[in-house]
Design an enzyme around this catalytic site. Structure first.
Site, mmCIF file in Angstrom:
data_model
loop_
_atom_site.group_PDB
_atom_site.id
_atom_site.type_symbol
_atom_site.label_atom_id
_atom_site.label_comp_id
_atom_site.label_asym_id
_atom_site.label_seq_id
_atom_site.Cartn_x
_atom_site.Cartn_y
_atom_site.Cartn_z
ATOM 1 N N ASP A 1 0.820 -1.038 0.053
ATOM 2 C CA ASP A 1 0.048 -0.090 0.139
ATOM 3 C C ASP A 1 0.889 0.993 -0.011
ATOM 4 O O ASP A 1 2.241 1.018 0.037
ATOM 5 C CB ASP A 1 -0.866 0.097 1.192
ATOM 6 C CG ASP A 1 -2.301 0.744 0.951
ATOM 7 O OD1 ASP A 1 -2.332 1.592 0.068
ATOM 8 O OD2 ASP A 1 -3.218 0.216 1.500
ATOM 9 N N THR A 2 0.225 2.466 -0.109
ATOM 10 C CA THR A 2 1.161 3.390 -0.309
ATOM 11 C C THR A 2 1.825 4.071 0.937
ATOM 12 O O THR A 2 1.038 4.408 1.955
ATOM 13 C CB THR A 2 0.207 4.800 -0.617
ATOM 14 O OG1 THR A 2 -0.334 4.437 -2.082
ATOM 15 C CG2 THR A 2 0.994 5.960 -0.718
#
Length: 679
Positions: free
Chosen positions: A387-388
């Site tokens: 994920d970011t």
């Protein structure tokens, strides 16, 4: 007898050889359409190939007749370590004039040119506390491609199909000029759904693409065939503008009603979510990736729903997931379905498990979760996409490790590509220090290249810029979307048999006062009174409740953006989510009232005058026209609730975060999973 058997055997072998030869020859003769700008074409035996590395020879990775495995191995052997490491970063990319990535930036005209500005976001945007390095960054486009060797991008811009298609072609043309001519792949968050929270990283919001219900509404339809059709339509639209990868969909289960990301799920039930995810993956990708596919990134493994107190792990105060009901395995069901359907990528969540049986580190660092469970036990062979920002934004459980040590631990756990940054320097340093072996890096590069080869990007990454506006959001596609918008609406109560509304007499239509109540903080008045643009056959819409025979009241509660969280206790009562309950109850008492509630979370509605609220509808991102068609009987309601709604705030507090509402203790729900009436 022996000679007869020998002749028979020889004949079978010769037949097999002839068949194999003809198959190979047929494959050799199938010339794919090649898309190119600056690359020279090589002609071999009457067939054409792109000279991507500009050496005048046909390299194996340029030879479309060879297997992907052979092509991948050849290309990896030619890549420098710097090129490999750049390949392991997926970064936000921007068009000229695109400021979607920048908080509170002035919105300007977006064009198909490159944004050459380097950008670093503040380092406390999510966590509200400083971290050792900046969180999110984007490189100027040319610098990102040529200097950082980036080839994976997330497009967050919201603009026309023509501009997106032109920009995508410009991007691919730039990649083609690089040393090895490796094309880019561009991903996006969802672009086809009506949503309330369109924060960057969740959804792009209202776009030129065909409009469909929110994900909860898709699940409420209970129509798997239409779900598949949606995904096939969306794939055509996305491919038309050069979007070949989806940062979606969420296989997370809405078992914790307070979790702010419920809107992006397919509800609380693992079997329904599994069926939905299967159709979504098969619709976007096909039975296998090909030149018309959009590769899916199923998220957030092993299920982001069971957050402690519903707080989200984008934040320090919401870093933990837990399983008080012992239902960890239940949350794996949709991911198993995604794997079986062939999802190209899987994204772990930021959360660290608050469970003594698991290492208390974020799932991107958790080897038992990624390598042992996802890879070995569940058999996933695709890409693990972080994920970011788990490295320098949300490094839960590994805060005391250095950045290079975090990269080392995440790669050892199984991560193939990292989201959130643009400069691969520290990841490169991790390898150069010997913390990660090149052999392990090559594993990730092989998976990432395989996706690109299967999508046909090496042969033709370009799109038809004239066709794109005709494909995206066309009337035929929207007709299917309109059907879905109606099928997503759920009739929960019709105790007074008020619905469907019919004309009073042949000479007099039913007079309806239609008010939408939405306090989004951007308009001075949360009340919008519906003003029709055409005459309805059975309903006359009036300007005041005093004139009306009945009231249609559409409530759109809002818990605010996910990223506006301050770590305070989460409440689901309407009054806590920008609904003036006194105003609502006054309307309910004044006239027979149809109360429609837009559910982005399982709202607690016990503040309403429930004795007089005899007609209730649930929406999950739909249109005014669809709602009117339901109340008038032009379309009979068929939707079913995708989750249970708690009967009180006390029931919310006492819920077990990993347990779906329909399996909570008796008396938990006011409206149950699967509820839904018709006429």
């Amino acid at each position: 007898m022996k000679s007869t058997k020998l002749l028979s055997t020889l004949w079978l072998q010769l037949s097999a050889l002839l068949f194999a030869s003809s198959a190979v020859w047929a494959q050799v003769k199938t010339q794919p359409s090649l898309g190119f700008r600056s690359a020279k074409l090589l002609t071999v035996n009457g067939l054409q190939f792109k000279d991507l590395n500009k050496n005048g020879n046909l390299d194996k990775y340029e030879d479309w007749r060879l297997s992907n495995e052979v092509r991948i191995n050849d290309l990896i052997s030619q890549m420098t370590m710097e090129e490999k490491i750049g390949f392991m970063i997926i970064s936000t990319t921007r068009l000229k004039g695109d400021q979607a990535f920048q908080a509170n930036a002035t919105r300007g005209e977006i064009t198909s040119d490159f944004n050459e500005e380097d950008l670093v976001q503040p380092n406390n945007m999510f966590t509200r506390k400083p971290l050792p390095t900046p969180m999110m960054s984007a490189a100027g486009t040319t610098k990102g491609i040529m200097n950082f060797h980036l080839r994976h991008f997330i497009l967050r811009a919201n603009t026309s199909a023509k501009i997106m298609a032109e920009w995508a072609n410009n991007l691919q043309a730039l990649c083609e000029t690089s040393r090895l001519g490796i094309p880019a792949i561009v991903a996006s968050n969802p672009r086809n759904h009506i949503t309330i929270d369109a924060s960057v990283g969740l959804s792009v919001g209202t776009t030129v693409f065909s409009k469909w219900p929110g994900e909860l509404g898709m699940a409420a339809m209970r129509d798997l065939k239409l779900t598949r059709e949606f995904a096939e339509i969306a794939a055509q639209e996305w491919s038309a503008v050069g979007l070949r990868k989806g940062y979606m969909y969420m296989a997370d289960l809405a078992t914790e009603p307070r979790w702010h990301r419920v809107e992006g799920t397919f509800g609380e039930d693992a079997d329904l979510s599994a069926n939905m995810i299967c159709e979504i993956v098969l619709g976007f990708q096909g039975t296998k990736l090909g030149k018309n596919s959009v590769a899916m990134t199923t998220k957030h493994f092993p299920g982001g729903g069971p957050q402690v107190d519903g707080q989200d792990s984008h934040f320090d105060w919401g870093k933990f997931a837990h399983y008080p009901g012992g239902m960890f395995e239940y949350h794996l069901k949709p991911f198993k379905a995604a794997i079986e359907a062939g999802t190209s990528s899987i994204m772990p969540y930021y959360s660290a498990p608050k469970d003594k049986s698991m290492e208390a580190v974020g799932f991107s660092y958790n080897k038992a979760i990624i390598n042992d469970l996802l890879r070995k036990k569940l058999g996933f062979k695709g890409i693990i996409n972080s994920d970011t920002g788990p490295i320098d934004m949300m490094p839960w459980g590994v805060e005391n490790l250095t950045i290079v040590e975090r990269y080392q631990k995440a790669i050892d756990a199984g991560v193939d590509i990292f989201s959130g940054g643009a400069d691969p320097a520290i990841l490169l340093e991790t390898v150069k220090k010997g913390l990660v072996k090149e052999e392990r890096i090559n594993e990730s590069i092989s998976r990432l290249l395989k996706e690109k080869f299967e999508l046909g990007l090496f042969e033709n990454p370009y799109v038809d810029t004239n066709a794109a506006p005709k494909i995206v959001g066309n009337a035929e596609f929207q007709k299917k979307g309109d059907l879905a918008l109606r099928k997503s609406i759920v009739l929960l109560r019709n105790d007074a048999k008020l619905l469907p509304l019919k004309a009073q007499t042949t000479a007099r239509r039913t007079k309806v006062y239609f008010e939408t109540y939405c306090n989004n903080g951007r308009t001075p008045n949360p009340v919008t009174v519906y003003k029709p643009t055409s005459t309805h056959p059975t309903i006359e819409f009036v300007a005041t409740k005093e004139e009306a025979d009945a009231v249609l009241l559409w409530l759109i509660p809002s818990g605010g953006s996910l990223f506006s969280s301050a770590g305070k206790p989460i409440e689901l009562s309407l009054s806590k989510n920008k609904i003036d309950v006194a105003h609502v109850n006054e309307l309910i008492k004044s006239k027979p009232t149809i109360v429609a509630i837009n559910y982005t979370s399982p709202w607690v509605v016990n503040e309403l005058d429930m004795d007089n609220t005899k007609t209730v509808l649930a929406t999950f991102g739909t249109t005014t026209d669809a709602l009117i068609d339901i109340i008038s009987g032009a379309f009979k309601p068929t939707g079913k609730m995708p989750f249970s709604t708690p009967i009180s705030e006390q029931a919310v507090v006492e819920n077990k975060s990993d347990v779906p509402g329909h399996l909570e203790n008796k008396g938990y729900a006011l409206f149950k999973f699967g509820d839904g009436l018709s006429y």
